[in-house]
Design an enzyme around this catalytic site. Structure first.
Site, short mmCIF file in Angstrom:
data_model
loop_
_atom_site.label_atom_id
_atom_site.label_comp_id
_atom_site.label_asym_id
_atom_site.label_seq_id
_atom_site.Cartn_x
_atom_site.Cartn_y
_atom_site.Cartn_z
N MET A 1 -38.01 38.92 -21.54
CA MET A 1 -37.01 38.35 -20.85
C MET A 1 -36.22 39.71 -20.21
O MET A 1 -36.39 40.77 -20.50
CB MET A 1 -35.70 37.64 -21.78
CG MET A 1 -36.09 36.43 -22.31
SD MET A 1 -34.68 35.63 -22.88
CE MET A 1 -33.83 35.03 -21.68
N LYS B 1 -40.72 38.77 -14.38
CA LYS B 1 -41.53 37.95 -14.22
C LYS B 1 -41.27 36.91 -12.99
O LYS B 1 -42.39 36.90 -12.11
CB LYS B 1 -41.98 37.03 -15.56
CG LYS B 1 -42.09 37.92 -16.66
CD LYS B 1 -42.28 36.95 -18.04
CE LYS B 1 -41.09 36.29 -18.16
NZ LYS B 1 -39.75 37.12 -18.52
N GLU C 1 -42.01 29.79 -16.13
CA GLU C 1 -41.63 29.49 -17.68
C GLU C 1 -42.57 28.77 -18.28
O GLU C 1 -42.51 27.70 -19.16
CB GLU C 1 -40.39 28.78 -17.74
CG GLU C 1 -39.14 29.42 -17.22
CD GLU C 1 -38.64 30.76 -17.74
OE1 GLU C 1 -39.33 31.02 -18.95
OE2 GLU C 1 -37.68 31.26 -17.32
N LEU D 1 -34.38 28.31 -27.37
CA LEU D 1 -33.20 28.44 -26.92
C LEU D 1 -32.84 28.93 -25.83
O LEU D 1 -32.93 30.31 -25.59
CB LEU D 1 -32.41 29.15 -28.26
CG LEU D 1 -30.90 29.60 -28.01
CD1 LEU D 1 -29.96 28.16 -28.12
CD2 LEU D 1 -30.50 30.55 -28.96
#
Length: 193
Positions: free
Chosen positions: A25, A29, A96, A173
């Site tokens: 994270m 990206k 994602e 999450l």
């Protein structure tokens, strides 16, 4: 980066290909995915972008990076929907990717075999430091894999882990800086924090 794009420009004259952008994270990206998509648009190529419907952190529809760079996309529930919605796109972007089902590699292979350039961005590891969703398979079948790194918030070294700050055992999450921070290997595994 330029070499990769030159290879795919030549490759797209005769067939498609799969590019994977992966990392932790906050590593850029999605920003890199959007950059490549914008370059394809400058080349006047037909582009479609997809993301998982569950990712509504910044916007219900758009793909949005942590630094607020955005691109219009189509949210989908399952990877098979991408085949139905790609239409006549010459370039397909998928953000994602770790949240998609395990049929995503087959979908991407089908698109690439039809001569479509497929650009995929996703987390390569979950918060436990384990391979995440379809990403390992996508990385294995891709012509190009670009691993980007964030900066460790503890020591400043390159970060490859997404350290979860909140007490949850759920694999998925959704969260931002309130829930995760990028860490290097030493700081991720250190008990001192």
């Amino acid at each position: 980066m330029q070499l990769t794009e030159d290879i795919f420009r030549r490759k797209n004259e005769s067939g498609g290909g799969i590019e994977v952008i992966c990392g932790s994270m906050f590593s850029g990206k999605t920003e890199e995915l959007i950059r490549r998509i914008n370059r394809a648009r400058y080349a006047k190529l037909s582009v479609k972008i997809f993301k998982p419907k569950l990712d509504i952190r910044y916007d219900d529809n758009d793909v949005v990076s942590h630094n607020a760079t955005a691109a219009a996309s189509t949210p989908v529930n399952k990877s098979a929907e991408i085949l139905l919605l790609a239409g006549h796109a010459q370039v397909v972007g998928i953000d994602e990717a770790q949240f998609f089902d395990n049929k995503l590699p087959d979908v991407c292979t089908t698109l690439a075999n039809k001569g479509i350039r497929v650009i995929i961005a996703g987390l390569d590891m979950d918060f436990k430091g384990r391979p995440f969703g379809p990403m390992p398979t996508l990385m294995a079948i891709a012509e190009s894999v670009t691993k980007v790194h964030a900066v460790c918030v503890r020591c400043g070294n390159p970060a490859l882990y997404s350290y979860r700050l909140v007490p949850s055992k759920e694999k998925v999450l959704l969260g931002e800086k309130d829930s995760y921070e990028p860490r290097c290997r030493i700081c991720y595994h250190s008990k001192a924090f």
